[in-house]
Design a protein around this motif. Sequence first.
Motif, PDB file in Angstrom:
ATOM      1  N   ALA A  26       0.866  -1.228  -0.046  1.00  0.00           N
ATOM      2  CA  ALA A  26       0.231  -0.148   0.026  1.00  0.00           C
ATOM      3  C   ALA A  26       0.801   1.193  -0.018  1.00  0.00           C
ATOM      4  CB  ALA A  26      -0.875  -0.023   1.092  1.00  0.00           C
ATOM      5  N   ARG A  27       1.951   1.158   0.891  1.00  0.00           N
ATOM      6  CA  ARG A  27       2.850   2.381   0.766  1.00  0.00           C
ATOM      7  C   ARG A  27       3.627   2.614  -0.604  1.00  0.00           C
ATOM      8  NH1 ARG A  27       6.262   4.890   4.274  1.00  0.00           N
ATOM      9  NH2 ARG A  27       8.308   5.315   3.828  1.00  0.00           N
ATOM     10  N   LEU A  28       4.127   1.666  -1.135  1.00  0.00           N
ATOM     11  CA  LEU A  28       4.571   1.829  -2.496  1.00  0.00           C
ATOM     12  C   LEU A  28       3.754   2.204  -3.561  1.00  0.00           C
ATOM     13  CD1 LEU A  28       6.859  -1.467  -2.516  1.00  0.00           C
ATOM     14  CD2 LEU A  28       7.530   1.017  -2.344  1.00  0.00           C
ATOM     15  N   GLN A  39      -2.847  10.223 -10.650  1.00  0.00           N
ATOM     16  CA  GLN A  39      -3.844  10.638  -9.670  1.00  0.00           C
ATOM     17  C   GLN A  39      -3.377  10.232  -8.117  1.00  0.00           C
ATOM     18  OE1 GLN A  39      -7.863   9.759 -10.499  1.00  0.00           O
ATOM     19  NE2 GLN A  39      -8.623  10.755  -8.798  1.00  0.00           N
ATOM     20  N   ARG A  40      -3.381  10.899  -7.224  1.00  0.00           N
ATOM     21  CA  ARG A  40      -3.009  10.555  -5.973  1.00  0.00           C
ATOM     22  C   ARG A  40      -3.982   9.679  -5.376  1.00  0.00           C
ATOM     23  NH1 ARG A  40      -4.893  12.470  -1.444  1.00  0.00           N
ATOM     24  NH2 ARG A  40      -3.713  12.458   0.596  1.00  0.00           N
ATOM     25  N   LEU A  41      -3.544   8.496  -4.800  1.00  0.00           N
ATOM     26  CA  LEU A  41      -4.541   7.630  -4.100  1.00  0.00           C
ATOM     27  C   LEU A  41      -5.001   8.264  -2.660  1.00  0.00           C
ATOM     28  CD1 LEU A  41      -2.836   4.100  -4.761  1.00  0.00           C
ATOM     29  CD2 LEU A  41      -4.883   4.865  -5.756  1.00  0.00           C
ATOM     30  N   GLY A  42      -6.210   7.907  -2.269  1.00  0.00           N
ATOM     31  CA  GLY A  42      -6.588   8.497  -1.081  1.00  0.00           C
ATOM     32  C   GLY A  42      -6.680   7.263  -0.083  1.00  0.00           C
ATOM     33  N   ARG A  43      -7.077   7.497   1.137  1.00  0.00           N
ATOM     34  CA  ARG A  43      -6.990   6.215   2.003  1.00  0.00           C
ATOM     35  C   ARG A  43      -8.448   5.383   1.511  1.00  0.00           C
ATOM     36  NH1 ARG A  43     -11.794   7.237   4.892  1.00  0.00           N
ATOM     37  NH2 ARG A  43     -12.647   9.315   4.956  1.00  0.00           N
ATOM     38  N   ARG A  44      -9.377   5.703   1.038  1.00  0.00           N
ATOM     39  CA  ARG A  44     -10.208   4.631   0.750  1.00  0.00           C
ATOM     40  C   ARG A  44      -9.703   3.642  -0.398  1.00  0.00           C
ATOM     41  NH1 ARG A  44     -16.398   7.232   0.847  1.00  0.00           N
ATOM     42  NH2 ARG A  44     -16.086   7.812   3.068  1.00  0.00           N
ATOM     43  N   PRO A  45      -9.138   4.014  -1.638  1.00  0.00           N
ATOM     44  CA  PRO A  45      -8.690   3.234  -2.425  1.00  0.00           C
ATOM     45  C   PRO A  45      -7.495   2.272  -1.956  1.00  0.00           C
ATOM     46  CG  PRO A  45      -8.943   5.214  -3.616  1.00  0.00           C
ATOM     47  CD  PRO A  45      -9.179   5.501  -2.069  1.00  0.00           C
ATOM     48  N   LEU A  46      -6.817   2.697  -0.899  1.00  0.00           N
ATOM     49  CA  LEU A  46      -5.719   1.983  -0.120  1.00  0.00           C
ATOM     50  C   LEU A  46      -6.489   1.022   0.708  1.00  0.00           C
ATOM     51  CD1 LEU A  46      -2.918   4.592   0.986  1.00  0.00           C
ATOM     52  CD2 LEU A  46      -2.855   2.883  -1.063  1.00  0.00           C
ATOM     53  N   LEU A  52      -6.685  -2.641   4.083  1.00  0.00           N
ATOM     54  CA  LEU A  52      -6.353  -1.695   5.450  1.00  0.00           C
ATOM     55  C   LEU A  52      -7.455  -1.226   6.013  1.00  0.00           C
ATOM     56  CD1 LEU A  52      -3.425   0.153   4.009  1.00  0.00           C
ATOM     57  CD2 LEU A  52      -3.337  -1.981   5.147  1.00  0.00           C
ATOM     58  N   GLU A  53      -7.281  -1.151   7.539  1.00  0.00           N
ATOM     59  CA  GLU A  53      -8.277  -0.295   8.132  1.00  0.00           C
ATOM     60  C   GLU A  53      -8.248   1.147   8.118  1.00  0.00           C
ATOM     61  OE1 GLU A  53      -9.008  -1.423  12.211  1.00  0.00           O
ATOM     62  OE2 GLU A  53      -8.928  -3.668  11.631  1.00  0.00           O
ATOM     63  N   GLN A  54      -9.193   2.132   8.142  1.00  0.00           N
ATOM     64  CA  GLN A  54      -8.926   3.583   8.016  1.00  0.00           C
ATOM     65  C   GLN A  54      -7.658   4.104   8.757  1.00  0.00           C
ATOM     66  OE1 GLN A  54     -12.533   5.846   8.674  1.00  0.00           O
ATOM     67  NE2 GLN A  54     -11.396   7.726   8.683  1.00  0.00           N
ATOM     68  N   ARG A  55      -7.597   3.945   9.980  1.00  0.00           N
ATOM     69  CA  ARG A  55      -6.269   4.270  10.709  1.00  0.00           C
ATOM     70  C   ARG A  55      -5.165   3.811  10.055  1.00  0.00           C
ATOM     71  NH1 ARG A  55      -3.122   1.591  13.645  1.00  0.00           N
ATOM     72  NH2 ARG A  55      -4.609  -0.021  13.729  1.00  0.00           N
ATOM     73  N   GLU A  56      -4.874   2.662   9.464  1.00  0.00           N
ATOM     74  CA  GLU A  56      -3.785   2.195   8.916  1.00  0.00           C
ATOM     75  C   GLU A  56      -3.458   2.888   7.577  1.00  0.00           C
ATOM     76  OE1 GLU A  56      -3.887  -2.465  10.527  1.00  0.00           O
ATOM     77  OE2 GLU A  56      -4.919  -1.561   8.624  1.00  0.00           O
ATOM     78  N   ALA A  57      -4.470   3.355   6.647  1.00  0.00           N
ATOM     79  CA  ALA A  57      -4.403   3.955   5.712  1.00  0.00           C
ATOM     80  C   ALA A  57      -3.777   5.550   5.843  1.00  0.00           C
ATOM     81  CB  ALA A  57      -5.509   3.857   4.791  1.00  0.00           C
TER      82      ALA A  57
END
Length: 103
Positions: A26-28, A39-46, A52-57
Amino acid sequence: MCQPIETVVEVDHEVPVLPTDRYEAARLAYIDSLGEGKQRLGRRPLMNRWGLEQREAEDIIAEVDKERAQPADAGEVETPGSETAVPWLSGVEPTGTSQAEAA
């Protein structure tokens, strides 16, 4: 007459980085999405893509953003005596006394 000439050529090789777990993947993916023209990935796509959980993203995004901001801070004016100062050519930093005073 022909004479051999030594030529130095720099070659760049791209080495693929393989993630060891879903967090690193996910980080990469997030870092890759920050590239120019992407396009920058946001937390939801991650979250959806890597499970992942929201906090992890959010932690991954915050950590990468913080790391990307640090090189900009490092380019600021450096103060003498800091750890990043250029070393003296002699290998010994002057003490402020002349050789006549030391003798």
